[in-house]
Design a protein around this motif. Structure first.
Motif, short mmCIF file in Angstrom:
data_model
loop_
_atom_site.label_atom_id
_atom_site.label_comp_id
_atom_site.label_asym_id
_atom_site.label_seq_id
_atom_site.Cartn_x
_atom_site.Cartn_y
_atom_site.Cartn_z
N ASP A 61 0.81 -1.22 0.00
CA ASP A 61 0.00 0.00 0.00
C ASP A 61 0.85 1.27 0.00
OD1 ASP A 61 -2.33 -1.41 -0.10
OD2 ASP A 61 -2.82 -1.18 2.02
N THR A 62 2.10 1.16 0.46
CA THR A 62 2.94 2.36 0.57
C THR A 62 4.18 2.33 -0.31
OG1 THR A 62 4.13 1.40 2.44
CG2 THR A 62 2.21 2.77 2.95
N GLY A 63 4.46 1.22 -0.97
CA GLY A 63 5.66 1.16 -1.79
C GLY A 63 5.84 -0.17 -2.50
N PHE A 64 7.11 -0.55 -2.70
CA PHE A 64 7.44 -1.71 -3.52
C PHE A 64 8.66 -2.44 -2.94
CE2 PHE A 64 5.64 1.69 -6.00
CZ PHE A 64 4.65 1.07 -6.73
N LEU A 65 8.73 -3.73 -3.16
CA LEU A 65 9.92 -4.52 -2.86
C LEU A 65 10.55 -4.88 -4.20
CD1 LEU A 65 11.72 -6.02 -0.80
CD2 LEU A 65 10.22 -8.00 -1.12
N VAL A 66 11.75 -4.35 -4.44
CA VAL A 66 12.43 -4.56 -5.72
C VAL A 66 13.81 -5.14 -5.43
CG1 VAL A 66 13.23 -3.46 -7.85
CG2 VAL A 66 11.24 -2.53 -6.65
N ASN A 67 14.08 -6.30 -5.98
CA ASN A 67 15.37 -7.00 -5.79
C ASN A 67 15.77 -7.05 -4.31
OD1 ASN A 67 15.21 -6.54 -8.60
ND2 ASN A 67 17.40 -6.78 -8.78
N GLY A 68 14.79 -7.31 -3.45
CA GLY A 68 15.07 -7.47 -2.03
C GLY A 68 15.15 -6.17 -1.24
N VAL A 69 14.92 -5.03 -1.86
CA VAL A 69 15.01 -3.73 -1.18
C VAL A 69 13.62 -3.09 -1.17
CG1 VAL A 69 16.08 -1.45 -1.21
CG2 VAL A 69 17.39 -3.44 -1.95
N ASN A 70 13.19 -2.59 0.02
CA ASN A 70 11.91 -1.90 0.13
C ASN A 70 12.06 -0.44 -0.29
OD1 ASN A 70 9.95 -3.78 1.16
ND2 ASN A 70 11.19 -3.86 3.01
N TYR A 71 11.16 0.01 -1.14
CA TYR A 71 11.11 1.41 -1.57
C TYR A 71 9.75 1.96 -1.19
CZ TYR A 71 15.22 0.38 -4.38
OH TYR A 71 16.48 0.01 -4.79
N GLU A 72 9.74 3.11 -0.54
CA GLU A 72 8.50 3.78 -0.16
C GLU A 72 8.16 4.83 -1.21
OE1 GLU A 72 6.46 3.14 2.57
OE2 GLU A 72 7.74 1.38 2.77
N GLY A 73 6.88 4.97 -1.51
CA GLY A 73 6.43 6.00 -2.44
C GLY A 73 6.42 5.53 -3.88
N SER A 74 6.22 6.47 -4.76
CA SER A 74 6.10 6.20 -6.19
C SER A 74 7.47 5.99 -6.82
CB SER A 74 5.41 7.38 -6.88
OG SER A 74 4.15 7.60 -6.31
N LEU A 75 7.51 5.16 -7.87
CA LEU A 75 8.76 4.86 -8.55
C LEU A 75 8.62 5.05 -10.06
CD1 LEU A 75 9.85 1.52 -6.81
CD2 LEU A 75 10.69 3.83 -6.34
N LEU A 76 9.72 5.44 -10.67
CA LEU A 76 9.82 5.52 -12.12
C LEU A 76 10.96 4.60 -12.52
CD1 LEU A 76 8.70 7.04 -14.61
CD2 LEU A 76 10.53 8.68 -14.30
N CYS A 77 10.67 3.64 -13.36
CA CYS A 77 11.67 2.65 -13.81
C CYS A 77 11.84 2.76 -15.31
CB CYS A 77 11.21 1.24 -13.48
SG CYS A 77 10.75 1.01 -11.78
N VAL A 78 13.08 2.76 -15.73
CA VAL A 78 13.38 2.75 -17.15
C VAL A 78 14.45 1.69 -17.34
CG1 VAL A 78 14.19 4.06 -19.13
CG2 VAL A 78 12.89 5.22 -17.34
N GLY A 79 14.09 0.62 -18.06
CA GLY A 79 15.02 -0.49 -18.20
C GLY A 79 15.37 -1.02 -16.82
N ASN A 80 16.63 -0.90 -16.44
CA ASN A 80 17.07 -1.35 -15.13
C ASN A 80 17.48 -0.19 -14.23
OD1 ASN A 80 16.74 -4.22 -15.35
ND2 ASN A 80 18.31 -4.10 -16.94
N LEU A 81 16.97 1.00 -14.52
CA LEU A 81 17.21 2.18 -13.71
C LEU A 81 15.96 2.45 -12.88
CD1 LEU A 81 18.94 4.73 -13.06
CD2 LEU A 81 17.78 5.82 -14.99
N LEU A 82 16.14 2.66 -11.59
CA LEU A 82 15.03 2.88 -10.67
C LEU A 82 15.18 4.25 -10.03
CD1 LEU A 82 12.63 1.44 -9.25
CD2 LEU A 82 14.26 0.65 -7.55
#
Length: 170
Positions: A61-82
């Motif tokens: 509800d508040t973020g994302f788990l990406v490659n084992g790391v928690n990120y809070e808030g909105s994300l912009l991903c381009v290819g493999n750039l976060l």
């Protein structure tokens, strides 16, 4: 001529004999095709994430788990750039918030917009802006957006995702 007559009389009897002797395959239950070809089994890459690829493992509800790391808030991903991304709700997604795509090279094939918990209609002006950058666009809820990003990124395609946390409802 005699050989031909003999073949004509023995061939039908040979065919009948073969039909009688053909063993029937043993009756056994086959495994369920639903389980054997489950989509989940084919795209479950979580335990085998290459170091050079981003993979969303969960959406909260508040973020994302990406490659084992928690990120809070909105994300912009381009290819493999976060990147951390400023919009907190869907109405804040504007041409300015996506202006990076005017200068980004190579241009991704598609921009997947994750709109939070519910799919939201994209403003026609924003659609025109995205089209002017050479991107195709798909707007879905954030869980499906993250999953689609994983699949396309794993295929090696140049893909972008603009994702709001799942708890965002408007």
């Amino acid at each position: 001529m005699a050989a031909r007559q003999r073949a004509a009389t023995t061939l039908p009897s040979l065919i009948r004999a073969l039909r009688k002797e053909s063993p029937k395959p043993p009756s056994r239950n086959l495994p369920s095709l639903r389980r054997a070809f489950s989509l989940y089994d084919q795209i479950n890459l979580i335990d085998q994430v290459p170091d050079d690829r981003l993979c969303f493992q969960s959406v909260t509800d508040t973020g994302f788990l990406v490659n084992g790391v928690n990120y809070e808030g909105s994300l912009l991903c381009v290819g493999n750039l976060l990147l951390s991304w400023s919009p907190k709700k869907f109405s804040e997604i504007t041409a300015d918030s996506l202006s990076i795509f005017q200068i980004l090279k190579p241009t991704p094939e598609i921009l997947i917009i994750g709109s939070g918990k519910h799919i939201q209609p994209v403003d026609p002006e924003l659609r025109r802006f995205i089209k002017s950058t050479g991107l195709k666009m798909e707007s879905v809820d954030s869980r499906n957006a993250a999953s689609t990003y994983n699949i396309l990124n794993e295929e090696g395609r140049v893909v972008a995702a603009a994702l709001l946390p799942y708890g965002v409802s408007s």
